[in-house]
Design a protein around this motif. Structure first.
Motif, PDB file in Angstrom:
ATOM      1  N   LEU A  66       0.830  -1.208   0.000  1.00 45.15           N
ATOM      2  CA  LEU A  66       0.000   0.000   0.000  1.00 45.15           C
ATOM      3  C   LEU A  66       0.867   1.261   0.000  1.00 45.15           C
ATOM      4  O   LEU A  66       0.540   2.248  -0.672  1.00 45.15           O
ATOM      5  N   ASP A  67       1.956   1.219   0.746  1.00 45.69           N
ATOM      6  CA  ASP A  67       2.881   2.353   0.771  1.00 45.69           C
ATOM      7  C   ASP A  67       3.508   2.569  -0.601  1.00 45.69           C
ATOM      8  O   ASP A  67       3.709   3.715  -1.031  1.00 45.69           O
ATOM      9  N   LEU A  68       3.806   1.478  -1.302  1.00 48.96           N
ATOM     10  CA  LEU A  68       4.375   1.581  -2.651  1.00 48.96           C
ATOM     11  C   LEU A  68       3.407   2.279  -3.594  1.00 48.96           C
ATOM     12  O   LEU A  68       3.794   3.179  -4.363  1.00 48.96           O
ATOM     13  N   LEU A  69       2.127   1.896  -3.556  1.00 47.07           N
ATOM     14  CA  LEU A  69       1.124   2.538  -4.411  1.00 47.07           C
ATOM     15  C   LEU A  69       0.951   4.015  -4.056  1.00 47.07           C
ATOM     16  O   LEU A  69       0.858   4.877  -4.938  1.00 47.07           O
ATOM     17  N   LEU A  70       0.926   4.294  -2.747  1.00 47.31           N
ATOM     18  CA  LEU A  70       0.727   5.670  -2.292  1.00 47.31           C
ATOM     19  C   LEU A  70       1.883   6.568  -2.702  1.00 47.31           C
ATOM     20  O   LEU A  70       1.683   7.653  -3.274  1.00 47.31           O
ATOM     21  N   GLN A  71       3.120   6.130  -2.442  1.00 45.63           N
ATOM     22  CA  GLN A  71       4.289   6.966  -2.752  1.00 45.63           C
ATOM     23  C   GLN A  71       4.468   7.118  -4.266  1.00 45.63           C
ATOM     24  O   GLN A  71       4.867   8.192  -4.738  1.00 45.63           O
ATOM     25  N   HIS A  72       4.201   6.069  -5.020  1.00 47.10           N
ATOM     26  CA  HIS A  72       4.307   6.166  -6.481  1.00 47.10           C
ATOM     27  C   HIS A  72       3.299   7.184  -7.025  1.00 47.10           C
ATOM     28  O   HIS A  72       3.610   7.959  -7.947  1.00 47.10           O
ATOM     29  N   HIS A  73       2.105   7.175  -6.465  1.00 45.06           N
ATOM     30  CA  HIS A  73       1.065   8.120  -6.889  1.00 45.06           C
ATOM     31  C   HIS A  73       1.519   9.560  -6.656  1.00 45.06           C
ATOM     32  O   HIS A  73       1.398  10.409  -7.546  1.00 45.06           O
ATOM     33  N   SER A  79       5.696  15.170  -7.502  1.00 42.52           N
ATOM     34  CA  SER A  79       7.161  15.186  -7.320  1.00 42.52           C
ATOM     35  C   SER A  79       7.549  15.180  -5.842  1.00 42.52           C
ATOM     36  O   SER A  79       8.519  15.816  -5.425  1.00 42.52           O
ATOM     37  N   ALA A  80       6.788  14.462  -5.027  1.00 49.26           N
ATOM     38  CA  ALA A  80       7.045  14.401  -3.587  1.00 49.26           C
ATOM     39  C   ALA A  80       6.375  13.165  -3.021  1.00 49.26           C
ATOM     40  O   ALA A  80       5.464  12.598  -3.634  1.00 49.26           O
ATOM     41  N   SER A  81       6.839  12.742  -1.845  1.00 51.17           N
ATOM     42  CA  SER A  81       6.149  11.674  -1.136  1.00 51.17           C
ATOM     43  C   SER A  81       4.863  12.229  -0.516  1.00 51.17           C
ATOM     44  O   SER A  81       4.608  13.439  -0.559  1.00 51.17           O
ATOM     45  N   PHE A  82       4.055  11.339   0.074  1.00 45.09           N
ATOM     46  CA  PHE A  82       2.794  11.784   0.667  1.00 45.09           C
ATOM     47  C   PHE A  82       3.034  12.807   1.772  1.00 45.09           C
ATOM     48  O   PHE A  82       2.407  13.869   1.810  1.00 45.09           O
ATOM     49  N   LEU A 120      12.162   5.197  -0.359  1.00 46.81           N
ATOM     50  CA  LEU A 120      11.032   5.531   0.502  1.00 46.81           C
ATOM     51  C   LEU A 120      10.332   4.284   1.042  1.00 46.81           C
ATOM     52  O   LEU A 120       9.837   4.276   2.172  1.00 46.81           O
ATOM     53  N   VAL A 121      10.273   3.228   0.229  1.00 45.63           N
ATOM     54  CA  VAL A 121       9.488   2.044   0.581  1.00 45.63           C
ATOM     55  C   VAL A 121      10.366   0.891   1.051  1.00 45.63           C
ATOM     56  O   VAL A 121      10.077   0.247   2.063  1.00 45.63           O
ATOM     57  N   LEU A 122      11.448   0.617   0.321  1.00 49.28           N
ATOM     58  CA  LEU A 122      12.242  -0.577   0.605  1.00 49.28           C
ATOM     59  C   LEU A 122      13.073  -0.446   1.878  1.00 49.28           C
ATOM     60  O   LEU A 122      13.168  -1.395   2.665  1.00 49.28           O
ATOM     61  N   VAL A 123      13.678   0.713   2.105  1.00 47.50           N
ATOM     62  CA  VAL A 123      14.536   0.886   3.286  1.00 47.50           C
ATOM     63  C   VAL A 123      13.745   0.733   4.595  1.00 47.50           C
ATOM     64  O   VAL A 123      14.177  -0.004   5.494  1.00 47.50           O
ATOM     65  N   ALA A 239      -7.483   1.732 -11.525  1.00 45.84           N
ATOM     66  CA  ALA A 239      -7.631   1.006 -10.263  1.00 45.84           C
ATOM     67  C   ALA A 239      -6.516   1.364  -9.292  1.00 45.84           C
ATOM     68  O   ALA A 239      -6.761   1.648  -8.113  1.00 45.84           O
ATOM     69  N   LEU A 240      -5.253   1.355  -9.785  1.00 48.35           N
ATOM     70  CA  LEU A 240      -4.131   1.705  -8.923  1.00 48.35           C
ATOM     71  C   LEU A 240      -4.218   3.159  -8.467  1.00 48.35           C
ATOM     72  O   LEU A 240      -3.943   3.481  -7.308  1.00 48.35           O
ATOM     73  N   GLY A 241      -4.608   4.039  -9.399  1.00 43.30           N
ATOM     74  CA  GLY A 241      -4.765   5.440  -9.027  1.00 43.30           C
ATOM     75  C   GLY A 241      -5.871   5.642  -8.011  1.00 43.30           C
ATOM     76  O   GLY A 241      -5.760   6.469  -7.109  1.00 43.30           O
ATOM     77  N   GLY A 242      -6.968   4.871  -8.169  1.00 40.54           N
ATOM     78  CA  GLY A 242      -8.067   4.975  -7.209  1.00 40.54           C
ATOM     79  C   GLY A 242      -7.661   4.517  -5.822  1.00 40.54           C
ATOM     80  O   GLY A 242      -8.022   5.131  -4.821  1.00 40.54           O
ATOM     81  N   ILE A 243      -6.898   3.400  -5.762  1.00 40.56           N
ATOM     82  CA  ILE A 243      -6.424   2.913  -4.468  1.00 40.56           C
ATOM     83  C   ILE A 243      -5.501   3.933  -3.816  1.00 40.56           C
ATOM     84  O   ILE A 243      -5.627   4.253  -2.627  1.00 40.56           O
ATOM     85  N   ALA A 244      -4.567   4.470  -4.611  1.00 33.86           N
ATOM     86  CA  ALA A 244      -3.635   5.459  -4.068  1.00 33.86           C
ATOM     87  C   ALA A 244      -4.362   6.724  -3.617  1.00 33.86           C
ATOM     88  O   ALA A 244      -4.049   7.303  -2.567  1.00 33.86           O
TER      89      ALA A 244
END
Length: 359
Positions: A66-73, A79-82, A120-123, A239-244
């Motif tokens: 979920l964090d991956l989808l959110l940060q990618h969005h 051009s920034a994290s959430f 942002l996500v993996l570390v 769908a991915l955009g809606g989830i994010a």
């Protein structure tokens, strides 16, 4: 007067540079989200283990996805994290001057985008897994059934001895970077930003206007897709955009509540929550209330429900009250993190040794 004029000129040159309080606040925002959601997953798993136990067992992986989808969005749109976007910040490539900065709506270059997303996500995911590994090894060292002379025990004892120094070096790296940022000797406050090749600046009025226009165009333009491939790709993106978008909206609404949870999970409160006395007393299983024995329970009370043999080294689970052999229940709880009979979420520290009068 000349000194004051020089100070004002220097301040205007770096007015897009966020303060240390802003960057530290946006870092702490996401760190408050994880324990809050983890607490929700634990409550659901304890209320209905058969349906929601997977949320507790696979929480790290589900949260990371979920964090991956959110940060990618947010990296794509803003051009920034959430958390950076929430505090009015954006990422730009290192070395960009104020005049050459791209608008936030344009997104980061691909190289910086994927580096930022992975860091942002993996570390945090790997750091959480490492901390859990260290915690489980410490518990195993305390409750271990391995002989003290085994090679495995010598290895993880050496690992446990070296971990505090490695963790101190890691935290010291971040602290020294923050001190350099405060003194104006660094462009970024976190080494992870340097590894991604970006730095943080404040959003400008042009950025905010461009983001609003981009959001308006995205909601108004709905071009029909002709080929099946285009339709599938469009449906997946929507769908991915809606989830994010749902995640970002829910987090934005609950961000002040999460700040309260950040206080709730601090030091003294966290210790009280983790203590055995703070655990709620579970209700008796249904089969015991109605006098119906579960097939998981043996006929004789002196027999272990797991190995079906006479119990050796009796050990009770404080979360459910059932008694097992120590070796059996230790291996089961370590692998499944739940009671074998009731399914209640259980950790190794919930094992309690029973001493008979003869012993």
């Amino acid at each position: 007067m000349a000194e004051r004029g020089a100070h004002l000129t220097a301040a205007s040159a770096i007015e897009d540079r966020p303060s240390i309080f802003e960057v530290v606040a946006q870092d702490s925002l996401m760190s408050a989200v994880r324990p809050a959601l983890q607490h929700v997953a634990k409550i659901l798993a304890e209320s209905n283990p058969s349906c929601y136990s997977f949320l507790w067992c696979w929480f790290d992986e589900i949260y990371t996805l979920l964090d991956l989808l959110l940060q990618h969005h947010f990296l794509t749109r803003c051009s920034a994290s959430f958390s950076e976007n929430f505090y009015g910040l954006k990422r730009i490539t290192l070395g960009d001057s104020r005049k050459l900065q791209q608008l936030a709506s344009a997104g980061l270059p691909k190289k910086q985008h994927w580096k930022s997303l992975l860091l942002l996500v993996l570390v945090p995911y790997l750091k959480t897994k490492l901390e859990k590994l260290v915690s489980s090894l410490r518990e195993e060292d305390e409750y271990s059934i391995h002989p003290s002379s085994s090679a495995w025990k010598r290895f993880y004892k050496a690992f446990l001895a070296a971990y505090p120094f490695a963790n101190m070096a890691w935290e010291g790296w971040f602290l020294s970077q923050q001190l350099c940022y405060i003194l104006g000797k660094a462009q970024h406050h976190s080494p992870l930003l340097g590894l991604a090749g970006v730095r943080l600046v404040r959003l400008t009025a042009e950025d905010i206007q461009a983001l609003e226009q981009k959001l308006g165009k995205a909601t108004s333009s709905r071009q029909p897709a002709h080929s099946i491939k285009e339709r599938v790709s469009s449906a997946v993106k929507k769908a991915l955009g809606g989830i994010a978008f749902s995640l970002s909206s829910s987090l934005s609404v609950g961000v002040f509540f999460l700040q309260f949870l950040d206080w709730w999970y601090s030091t003294e409160n966290q210790e009280n929550i983790k203590s055995l006395t703070a655990l709620p007393t579970p209700p008796p299983p249904i089969h015991l209330e109605h006098g119906i024995r579960s097939p998981l329970l043996p006929t004789l009370k002196t027999v272990c429900p797991l190995c079906r043999k006479l119990r050796a080294n009796d050990t009770v689970l404080s979360t459910s009250g059932f008694v097992f052999c120590y070796r059996c229940v230790y291996a089961y709880v370590k692998n499944h993190q739940k009671c074998p009979i009731t399914g209640y979420a259980t950790e190794l520290q919930h094992l309690v040794k029973l001493y008979s009068p003869e012993s």
